[in-house]
Design a protein around this motif. Structure first.
Motif, PDB file in Angstrom:
ATOM      1  N   VAL A  11      69.627  -3.820  95.959  1.00  0.00           N
ATOM      2  CA  VAL A  11      68.317  -4.099  95.373  1.00  0.00           C
ATOM      3  C   VAL A  11      67.830  -5.402  95.985  1.00  0.00           C
ATOM      4  CG1 VAL A  11      67.066  -4.602  93.242  1.00  0.00           C
ATOM      5  CG2 VAL A  11      68.952  -2.966  93.213  1.00  0.00           C
ATOM      6  N   SER A  12      66.589  -5.416  96.416  1.00  0.00           N
ATOM      7  CA  SER A  12      66.061  -6.633  97.027  1.00  0.00           C
ATOM      8  C   SER A  12      65.785  -7.693  95.961  1.00  0.00           C
ATOM      9  CB  SER A  12      64.771  -6.337  97.796  1.00  0.00           C
ATOM     10  OG  SER A  12      63.712  -6.119  96.895  1.00  0.00           O
ATOM     11  N   LEU A  13      65.911  -8.945  96.360  1.00  0.00           N
ATOM     12  CA  LEU A  13      65.582 -10.038  95.451  1.00  0.00           C
ATOM     13  C   LEU A  13      64.113  -9.997  95.067  1.00  0.00           C
ATOM     14  CD1 LEU A  13      67.599 -13.100  96.790  1.00  0.00           C
ATOM     15  CD2 LEU A  13      67.969 -11.785  94.710  1.00  0.00           C
ATOM     16  N   ALA A  14      63.268  -9.541  95.972  1.00  0.00           N
ATOM     17  CA  ALA A  14      61.841  -9.436  95.658  1.00  0.00           C
ATOM     18  C   ALA A  14      61.619  -8.476  94.493  1.00  0.00           C
ATOM     19  CB  ALA A  14      61.056  -8.988  96.888  1.00  0.00           C
ATOM     20  N   ARG A  15      62.349  -7.379  94.487  1.00  0.00           N
ATOM     21  CA  ARG A  15      62.206  -6.410  93.396  1.00  0.00           C
ATOM     22  C   ARG A  15      62.704  -6.999  92.080  1.00  0.00           C
ATOM     23  NH1 ARG A  15      63.503  -0.013  93.404  1.00  0.00           N
ATOM     24  NH2 ARG A  15      63.469   0.240  91.172  1.00  0.00           N
ATOM     25  N   ILE A  16      63.809  -7.710  92.131  1.00  0.00           N
ATOM     26  CA  ILE A  16      64.331  -8.365  90.927  1.00  0.00           C
ATOM     27  C   ILE A  16      63.315  -9.379  90.414  1.00  0.00           C
ATOM     28  CG2 ILE A  16      66.114  -9.918  90.038  1.00  0.00           C
ATOM     29  CD1 ILE A  16      68.056  -8.535  92.032  1.00  0.00           C
ATOM     30  N   ALA A  17      62.746 -10.154  91.319  1.00  0.00           N
ATOM     31  CA  ALA A  17      61.755 -11.164  90.935  1.00  0.00           C
ATOM     32  C   ALA A  17      60.517 -10.517  90.324  1.00  0.00           C
ATOM     33  CB  ALA A  17      61.380 -12.024  92.133  1.00  0.00           C
ATOM     34  N   GLN A  18      60.082  -9.389  90.871  1.00  0.00           N
ATOM     35  CA  GLN A  18      58.923  -8.679  90.316  1.00  0.00           C
ATOM     36  C   GLN A  18      59.193  -8.226  88.884  1.00  0.00           C
ATOM     37  OE1 GLN A  18      58.422  -5.614  93.244  1.00  0.00           O
ATOM     38  NE2 GLN A  18      56.927  -6.782  94.428  1.00  0.00           N
ATOM     39  N   LYS A  19      60.385  -7.736  88.642  1.00  0.00           N
ATOM     40  CA  LYS A  19      60.728  -7.277  87.291  1.00  0.00           C
ATOM     41  C   LYS A  19      60.857  -8.459  86.329  1.00  0.00           C
ATOM     42  CE  LYS A  19      62.678  -2.889  88.585  1.00  0.00           C
ATOM     43  NZ  LYS A  19      63.662  -1.875  88.284  1.00  0.00           N
ATOM     44  N   ALA A  20      61.412  -9.556  86.816  1.00  0.00           N
ATOM     45  CA  ALA A  20      61.499 -10.756  85.977  1.00  0.00           C
ATOM     46  C   ALA A  20      60.102 -11.281  85.645  1.00  0.00           C
ATOM     47  CB  ALA A  20      62.335 -11.835  86.670  1.00  0.00           C
ATOM     48  N   ALA A  21      59.210 -11.226  86.619  1.00  0.00           N
ATOM     49  CA  ALA A  21      57.833 -11.668  86.386  1.00  0.00           C
ATOM     50  C   ALA A  21      57.150 -10.760  85.368  1.00  0.00           C
ATOM     51  CB  ALA A  21      57.049 -11.693  87.698  1.00  0.00           C
ATOM     52  N   ARG A  22      57.407  -9.467  85.443  1.00  0.00           N
ATOM     53  CA  ARG A  22      56.824  -8.529  84.476  1.00  0.00           C
ATOM     54  C   ARG A  22      57.349  -8.817  83.076  1.00  0.00           C
ATOM     55  NH1 ARG A  22      53.306  -6.552  81.826  1.00  0.00           N
ATOM     56  NH2 ARG A  22      53.511  -4.454  81.008  1.00  0.00           N
ATOM     57  N   LEU A  23      58.638  -9.098  82.960  1.00  0.00           N
ATOM     58  CA  LEU A  23      59.214  -9.460  81.668  1.00  0.00           C
ATOM     59  C   LEU A  23      58.532 -10.715  81.124  1.00  0.00           C
ATOM     60  CD1 LEU A  23      61.328  -9.212  79.409  1.00  0.00           C
ATOM     61  CD2 LEU A  23      62.895 -10.510  80.879  1.00  0.00           C
ATOM     62  N   ALA A  24      58.338 -11.706  81.978  1.00  0.00           N
ATOM     63  CA  ALA A  24      57.660 -12.938  81.556  1.00  0.00           C
ATOM     64  C   ALA A  24      56.242 -12.636  81.087  1.00  0.00           C
ATOM     65  CB  ALA A  24      57.655 -13.949  82.697  1.00  0.00           C
ATOM     66  N   GLN A  25      55.555 -11.726  81.758  1.00  0.00           N
ATOM     67  CA  GLN A  25      54.195 -11.357  81.350  1.00  0.00           C
ATOM     68  C   GLN A  25      54.187 -10.733  79.961  1.00  0.00           C
ATOM     69  OE1 GLN A  25      52.993  -8.768  84.536  1.00  0.00           O
ATOM     70  NE2 GLN A  25      52.078 -10.427  85.733  1.00  0.00           N
ATOM     71  N   VAL A  26      55.133  -9.855  79.694  1.00  0.00           N
ATOM     72  CA  VAL A  26      55.206  -9.202  78.386  1.00  0.00           C
ATOM     73  C   VAL A  26      55.456 -10.238  77.294  1.00  0.00           C
ATOM     74  CG1 VAL A  26      56.582  -7.603  76.975  1.00  0.00           C
ATOM     75  CG2 VAL A  26      55.912  -6.966  79.304  1.00  0.00           C
ATOM     76  N   VAL A  27      56.392 -11.133  77.533  1.00  0.00           N
ATOM     77  CA  VAL A  27      56.719 -12.151  76.534  1.00  0.00           C
ATOM     78  C   VAL A  27      55.576 -13.149  76.384  1.00  0.00           C
ATOM     79  CG1 VAL A  27      58.307 -14.037  75.984  1.00  0.00           C
ATOM     80  CG2 VAL A  27      59.202 -11.869  76.857  1.00  0.00           C
ATOM     81  N   ASN A  28      55.011 -13.598  77.497  1.00  0.00           N
ATOM     82  CA  ASN A  28      53.923 -14.571  77.442  1.00  0.00           C
ATOM     83  C   ASN A  28      52.657 -13.994  76.818  1.00  0.00           C
ATOM     84  OD1 ASN A  28      55.495 -16.579  78.536  1.00  0.00           O
ATOM     85  ND2 ASN A  28      54.843 -16.179  80.625  1.00  0.00           N
ATOM     86  N   ALA A  29      52.476 -12.685  76.901  1.00  0.00           N
ATOM     87  CA  ALA A  29      51.301 -12.060  76.274  1.00  0.00           C
ATOM     88  C   ALA A  29      51.307 -12.308  74.766  1.00  0.00           C
ATOM     89  CB  ALA A  29      51.271 -10.566  76.578  1.00  0.00           C
ATOM     90  N   ALA A  30      52.469 -12.354  74.165  1.00  0.00           N
ATOM     91  CA  ALA A  30      52.556 -12.628  72.730  1.00  0.00           C
ATOM     92  C   ALA A  30      52.052 -14.033  72.419  1.00  0.00           C
ATOM     93  CB  ALA A  30      53.996 -12.464  72.249  1.00  0.00           C
ATOM     94  N   THR A  31      52.408 -14.979  73.258  1.00  0.00           N
ATOM     95  CA  THR A  31      51.933 -16.354  73.060  1.00  0.00           C
ATOM     96  C   THR A  31      50.431 -16.423  73.282  1.00  0.00           C
ATOM     97  OG1 THR A  31      54.076 -17.173  73.802  1.00  0.00           O
ATOM     98  CG2 THR A  31      52.263 -18.751  73.773  1.00  0.00           C
ATOM     99  N   ARG A  32      49.944 -15.741  74.295  1.00  0.00           N
ATOM    100  CA  ARG A  32      48.503 -15.737  74.581  1.00  0.00           C
ATOM    101  C   ARG A  32      47.720 -15.106  73.429  1.00  0.00           C
ATOM    102  NH1 ARG A  32      49.065 -19.663  77.675  1.00  0.00           N
ATOM    103  NH2 ARG A  32      49.893 -19.270  79.728  1.00  0.00           N
ATOM    104  N   THR A  33      48.254 -14.034  72.857  1.00  0.00           N
ATOM    105  CA  THR A  33      47.594 -13.381  71.731  1.00  0.00           C
ATOM    106  C   THR A  33      47.544 -14.318  70.527  1.00  0.00           C
ATOM    107  OG1 THR A  33      48.258 -11.201  72.509  1.00  0.00           O
ATOM    108  CG2 THR A  33      47.699 -11.391  70.171  1.00  0.00           C
TER     109      THR A  33
END
Length: 162
Positions: A11-33
């Motif tokens: 698995v490429s590190l870029a793919r891992i980073a993309q998934k980690a960024a998506r996780l951060a977006q989901v969690v941060n959306a709660a704070t933004r809301t």
């Protein structure tokens, strides 16, 4: 669980980073809301949260800009808006007459606590969606990945024969 690496699966590190960024977006959306529900913009919330986590709930404008990823002009606009609302104040730096501090007021602290509490409740709801022990295992894996990528971990060598 079979060893996928030995089976040629990579698995490429870029793919891992993309998934980690998506996780951060989901969690941060709660704070933004939560921030939006309190009538705050994302930048307002970033400034209040940065001040909340700072010693004595205060920072110099330059440090605040860096902490929030805002330009100096953007930071000035946000601080002015928050000051007008009574959530922060600017005070002179008694040790350096050329600079000021931006500090949370009691109202700002109360609002920030409310936003954090609301976000924490949503984070808990998100966490409940995960199967048991998944978050703990995932955190351990992330710690291991970061330790290795940042040079703190050692890659395991070959297992010696018995």
């Amino acid at each position: 669980m079979k060893n996928l690496a030995s089976a040629g699966h990579t698995v490429s590190l870029a793919r891992i980073a993309q998934k980690a960024a998506r996780l951060a977006q989901v969690v941060n959306a709660a704070t933004r809301t939560a921030a939006s529900g309190a009538g705050l913009t994302n930048a307002d919330a970033d400034v209040l949260l940065a001040l909340s986590g700072a010693p004595d709930h205060r920072l110099r404008p330059t440090s605040l800009s860096s902490a929030c990823g805002l330009s100096s002009g953007g930071t000035s606009n946000v601080v002015l808006r928050l000051a007008q609302a009574g959530y922060v104040n600017r005070e002179a730096n008694i040790h350096d007459g050329r600079s000021t501090w931006v500090q949370l007021t009691e109202e700002g602290e109360a609002l920030t606590r409310s936003v954090l509490d609301s976000a924490a409740a949503e984070h808990a709801r998100l966490r409940e969606r995960l199967p048991d022990d998944t978050a703990v295992a995932f955190e351990k894996l992330l710690d291991s990945v970061l330790d290795h990528l940042e040079g703190r971990g050692r890659r395991p060598g070959p297992t010696p024969p018995p």
